[in-house]
Scaffold this motif. Structure first.
Motif, PDB file in Angstrom:
ATOM      1  N   GLU A  29     -27.440  22.802  59.274  1.00  0.00           N
ATOM      2  CA  GLU A  29     -26.840  22.861  58.106  1.00  0.00           C
ATOM      3  C   GLU A  29     -27.061  24.340  57.433  1.00  0.00           C
ATOM      4  O   GLU A  29     -28.282  24.758  57.613  1.00  0.00           O
ATOM      5  CB  GLU A  29     -27.352  21.693  57.151  1.00  0.00           C
ATOM      6  CG  GLU A  29     -26.788  22.023  55.845  1.00  0.00           C
ATOM      7  CD  GLU A  29     -26.932  20.972  54.645  1.00  0.00           C
ATOM      8  OE1 GLU A  29     -27.382  21.365  53.765  1.00  0.00           O
ATOM      9  OE2 GLU A  29     -26.517  19.749  55.191  1.00  0.00           O
ATOM     10  N   ARG A  30     -26.253  24.892  57.316  1.00  0.00           N
ATOM     11  CA  ARG A  30     -26.068  26.309  56.781  1.00  0.00           C
ATOM     12  C   ARG A  30     -26.527  26.351  55.435  1.00  0.00           C
ATOM     13  O   ARG A  30     -25.811  25.601  54.433  1.00  0.00           O
ATOM     14  CB  ARG A  30     -24.684  27.106  57.040  1.00  0.00           C
ATOM     15  CG  ARG A  30     -25.007  28.694  56.800  1.00  0.00           C
ATOM     16  CD  ARG A  30     -25.572  29.358  57.920  1.00  0.00           C
ATOM     17  NE  ARG A  30     -25.731  30.849  57.678  1.00  0.00           N
ATOM     18  CZ  ARG A  30     -26.275  31.539  58.451  1.00  0.00           C
ATOM     19  NH1 ARG A  30     -27.145  30.892  59.083  1.00  0.00           N
ATOM     20  NH2 ARG A  30     -25.988  32.701  58.497  1.00  0.00           N
ATOM     21  N   LYS A  82     -33.617  31.788  60.759  1.00  0.00           N
ATOM     22  CA  LYS A  82     -32.657  32.956  60.094  1.00  0.00           C
ATOM     23  C   LYS A  82     -32.996  34.192  61.218  1.00  0.00           C
ATOM     24  O   LYS A  82     -34.017  34.430  61.699  1.00  0.00           O
ATOM     25  CB  LYS A  82     -33.188  33.440  59.058  1.00  0.00           C
ATOM     26  CG  LYS A  82     -32.552  34.175  58.181  1.00  0.00           C
ATOM     27  CD  LYS A  82     -33.141  34.776  56.906  1.00  0.00           C
ATOM     28  CE  LYS A  82     -32.190  35.788  56.287  1.00  0.00           C
ATOM     29  NZ  LYS A  82     -32.654  36.225  54.938  1.00  0.00           N
ATOM     30  N   ASP A 123     -28.494  32.106  53.772  1.00  0.00           N
ATOM     31  CA  ASP A 123     -28.420  32.537  55.263  1.00  0.00           C
ATOM     32  C   ASP A 123     -29.445  31.887  56.202  1.00  0.00           C
ATOM     33  O   ASP A 123     -29.681  32.597  57.262  1.00  0.00           O
ATOM     34  CB  ASP A 123     -29.223  34.333  55.031  1.00  0.00           C
ATOM     35  CG  ASP A 123     -28.227  35.137  54.268  1.00  0.00           C
ATOM     36  OD1 ASP A 123     -26.958  34.566  54.326  1.00  0.00           O
ATOM     37  OD2 ASP A 123     -28.656  36.056  53.596  1.00  0.00           O
ATOM     38  N   TYR A 124     -29.703  30.764  56.184  1.00  0.00           N
ATOM     39  CA  TYR A 124     -30.712  30.329  57.006  1.00  0.00           C
ATOM     40  C   TYR A 124     -29.976  28.914  57.487  1.00  0.00           C
ATOM     41  O   TYR A 124     -28.894  28.305  56.930  1.00  0.00           O
ATOM     42  CB  TYR A 124     -31.927  29.482  56.112  1.00  0.00           C
ATOM     43  CG  TYR A 124     -32.595  30.458  55.559  1.00  0.00           C
ATOM     44  CD1 TYR A 124     -33.907  30.881  56.054  1.00  0.00           C
ATOM     45  CD2 TYR A 124     -32.433  31.126  54.232  1.00  0.00           C
ATOM     46  CE1 TYR A 124     -34.579  31.886  55.251  1.00  0.00           C
ATOM     47  CE2 TYR A 124     -32.977  32.011  53.568  1.00  0.00           C
ATOM     48  CZ  TYR A 124     -34.279  32.353  54.066  1.00  0.00           C
ATOM     49  OH  TYR A 124     -34.934  33.466  53.464  1.00  0.00           O
ATOM     50  N   ASP A 125     -30.390  28.386  58.745  1.00  0.00           N
ATOM     51  CA  ASP A 125     -29.941  27.292  59.607  1.00  0.00           C
ATOM     52  C   ASP A 125     -31.047  26.319  59.291  1.00  0.00           C
ATOM     53  O   ASP A 125     -32.383  26.622  59.895  1.00  0.00           O
ATOM     54  CB  ASP A 125     -29.605  27.683  60.863  1.00  0.00           C
ATOM     55  CG  ASP A 125     -28.358  28.472  60.940  1.00  0.00           C
ATOM     56  OD1 ASP A 125     -27.323  28.199  60.394  1.00  0.00           O
ATOM     57  OD2 ASP A 125     -28.093  29.217  61.970  1.00  0.00           O
TER      58      ASP A 125
END
Length: 92
Positions: free
Chosen positions: A22-23, A48, A26-28
């Motif tokens: 899940e985005r 990231k 700016d991180y997954d």
């Protein structure tokens, strides 16, 4: 099998496949709850790209929930909270 070996060891045949991230900002966020007896432990991987390099933080909580879907949702929520509180300091 201990929780650490389940988190960092080879995946077992009976483990569910990896989920799509899940985005968030700016991180997954990869929710990866861990089965702990009859419950699920909250866990997620936060990734990231920083200066062309992938940085990763492993989030594991002692909290457990009875249902896997609830643990997935809680894992995402805890990861978002951690991102909001610490940002890129997660990777220090």
């Amino acid at each position: 099998m201990s929780i650490l070996s389940r988190l960092f060891g080879r995946p077992r045949d009976d483990e569910p496949p990896a989920r799509e991230p899940e985005r968030y900002k700016d991180y997954d966020i990869y929710p990866e709850p861990v089965r702990d007896g009859s419950s699920w432990r909250i866990a997620a991987r936060i990734v990231k790209e920083v200066d062309g390099e992938l940085k990763e933080h492993q989030l594991v909580r002692v909290d457990t929930l009875d249902e896997e879907t609830a643990a997935v949702d809680a894992s995402i929520g805890k990861a978002r909270q951690l991102i909001d509180e610490q940002g890129d300091r997660l990777f220090d």
